[in-house]
Structure formats: C-alpha cells, structure tokens
Motif scaffolding. Structure first.
Motif, PDB file in Angstrom:
ATOM      1  N   GLU A  26       0.801  -1.220   0.000  1.00 41.58           N
ATOM      2  CA  GLU A  26       0.000   0.000   0.000  1.00 41.58           C
ATOM      3  C   GLU A  26       0.837   1.275   0.000  1.00 41.58           C
ATOM      4  OE1 GLU A  26      -4.026  -1.507   2.374  1.00 41.58           O
ATOM      5  OE2 GLU A  26      -2.442  -0.429   3.448  1.00 41.58           O
ATOM      6  N   ASN A  27       2.072   1.216   0.530  1.00 42.60           N
ATOM      7  CA  ASN A  27       2.794   2.464   0.762  1.00 42.60           C
ATOM      8  C   ASN A  27       4.207   2.556   0.181  1.00 42.60           C
ATOM      9  OD1 ASN A  27       0.784   3.789   2.668  1.00 42.60           O
ATOM     10  ND2 ASN A  27       1.160   1.870   3.751  1.00 42.60           N
ATOM     11  N   TYR A  50      -2.212   0.394  -3.857  1.00 38.71           N
ATOM     12  CA  TYR A  50      -1.274   1.510  -3.670  1.00 38.71           C
ATOM     13  C   TYR A  50      -1.933   2.839  -4.037  1.00 38.71           C
ATOM     14  CZ  TYR A  50       2.896   4.436  -4.126  1.00 38.71           C
ATOM     15  OH  TYR A  50       3.816   5.445  -3.995  1.00 38.71           O
ATOM     16  N   HIS A  64       5.852  -0.593  -5.632  1.00 44.69           N
ATOM     17  CA  HIS A  64       4.828  -0.240  -6.604  1.00 44.69           C
ATOM     18  C   HIS A  64       5.403  -0.089  -8.008  1.00 44.69           C
ATOM     19  CE1 HIS A  64       1.860   2.679  -8.487  1.00 44.69           C
ATOM     20  NE2 HIS A  64       1.179   1.573  -8.300  1.00 44.69           N
TER      21      HIS A  64
END
Length: 238
Positions: free
Chosen positions: A112-113, A172, A118
C-alpha cells in the motif's frame, strides 16, 4: 490469427460447396445426360479456383501467424516471470533453504505504501498491457487439440496472475493518489481481498501460479525456436 482462421473456414465452405455442385453436374451429365447451364458452370469453376487459391494462401499465413503468436506469448511470459522473481522477494523474505514467514500486516503495508515495490508492480502490469497490444488472443483452427489448449490456457493463466498484480496497483493508488481516490469513489478496496490475490502470487493455498509455470514449460517444449548453435546454422539463411 482470427482473420486467417475465419478465412480458412469460409474458403473451405466455398471450395466444398462448389466442388460438390460441379461433381453433381458431371455425374448428371454422364448418367442422365442432364447438365447445368455453361455460364453457371463457369461461374462455379471461377469461384472454386479463387477460393482454393485464397485457402492455400490463408493456410500459409495462418501457420506463420500462429508461430508468431505463440513465440510472443512465450516471450512475454518469460519476461513476466523474470520480473516476478524480483517482486516476490521484495515483499516476502525467503531464506536460502526456501522457507519464509508470512507477516500479512507488513506485506500489506509495503504493497500500500512502498513506492519501489509499486514500481515493480507497474512494470508487471505494463508487460501484460504490452502483450495485449501485440497479441490480442489465440484462435486456432483445431480448438480441442491438446497443444492448442495448453497455449489457450496459458493466455488465461497469465491474465489471472496479472489480475492479482493489478489489485496491488489498485491498493497503492487507493492509499497514495488523491485524484485516484476521487475518481474511484465507488470502487471498494479490501485488505482481505488483497490477501487473496497475494496468495495467488505466493502460492499459498492456491495453485494458479504453479499451473501458470507448468503451462509455460509445456508450451515452450512444443515450440522450441532454432538457435545459432544448431548444426548447419552458418551454411544457410534462416
């Protein structure tokens, strides 16, 4: 490939239909002294000859396009696996003996972060998108042939695995992209669903990725390309 396949079907029907009509005309003229009009006969002969020439041309083009399609599929699957080999150790630490300890909270937080994670996810999604632009699908003549089915299933499994990576990209963006949040207000994001998609990639309680690897091996073994190390390679052009 689909155009050539459909063209082969249509030309085969035209060839078969006109050939039967001409054969019936010959039989009727021999046994019953009844023959069709010469103009119609000439038209049928013209249609048969034209359809036959196009049929032969389409078969050759179909075989070339089929070989190209499978070659590109193997190429993109190989590139995908190579990039996945970078992604998996980034989010799932694996020891040298192959053991790993899954910490879902840590993994979800990284998906996610973490910007670097990503970037790898985006590369994987880009590989699949490029495959869609280069190869829109697999359309063989013999749809139930085992080799053709393996190639067809490989297309499907690549799409299934990529769906998992697309959800990682979605996760993300949901956390870090303000505009994405505003434009996707009605889209539901769930960490539980993210875990289910990650299980596909990590092969936890899921066999889809293992099936994907197995299909690549089967397709690759049936469609091996020539290499520069083969005997006689220097003696003639490929």
């Amino acid at each position: 490939m689909r155009i050539y396949r459909n063209g082969i079907f249509i030309c085969s029907i035209l060839c078969g239909g006109t050939f039967i009509a001409l054969l019936c005309n010959v039989v009727c003229s021999v046994f019953w002294n009844v023959a069709m009009d010469s103009t119609i006969e000439n038209i049928l002969l013209g249609v048969f000859a034209s359809a036959f020439v196009v049929l032969v041309t389409y078969i050759g083009a179909y075989l070339i396009e089929k070989k190209r399609t499978i070659g590109l599929l193997i190429h993109y699957c190989g590139t995908y696996i190579e990039e996945l080999a970078h992604f998996i150790p980034m989010v799932l630490p694996i020891s040298e003996d192959g053991h790993c300890k899954v910490n879902w909270d840590s993994i979800i937080n990284q998906i996610e972060n973490d910007a670097s994670t990503h970037e790898v996810v985006k590369k994987l999604c880009a590989i699949h998108s490029e495959r869609l632009y280069s190869v829109d699908g697999f359309y063989p003549i013999f749809r139930k042939n085992s080799n053709n089915l393996n190639a067809h299933r490989l297309f499907i499994m690549l799409a299934k695995v990529n769906t998992s990576l697309q959800y990682c990209d979605f996760a993300y963006n949901q956390k870090n992209n303000v505009m994405y949040k505003l434009e996707k207000m009605n889209s539901k994001y769930s960490t539980n669903e993210l875990i289910q998609y990650l299980k596909v990639i990590f092969q936890i309680e899921n066999t889809e990725y293992a099936e994907f690897i197995s299909l690549i091996e089967k397709v690759s073994s049936k469609h091996k390309g020539k290499t520069v190390f083969e005997k006689g390679c220097m003696d003639k052009c490929t």
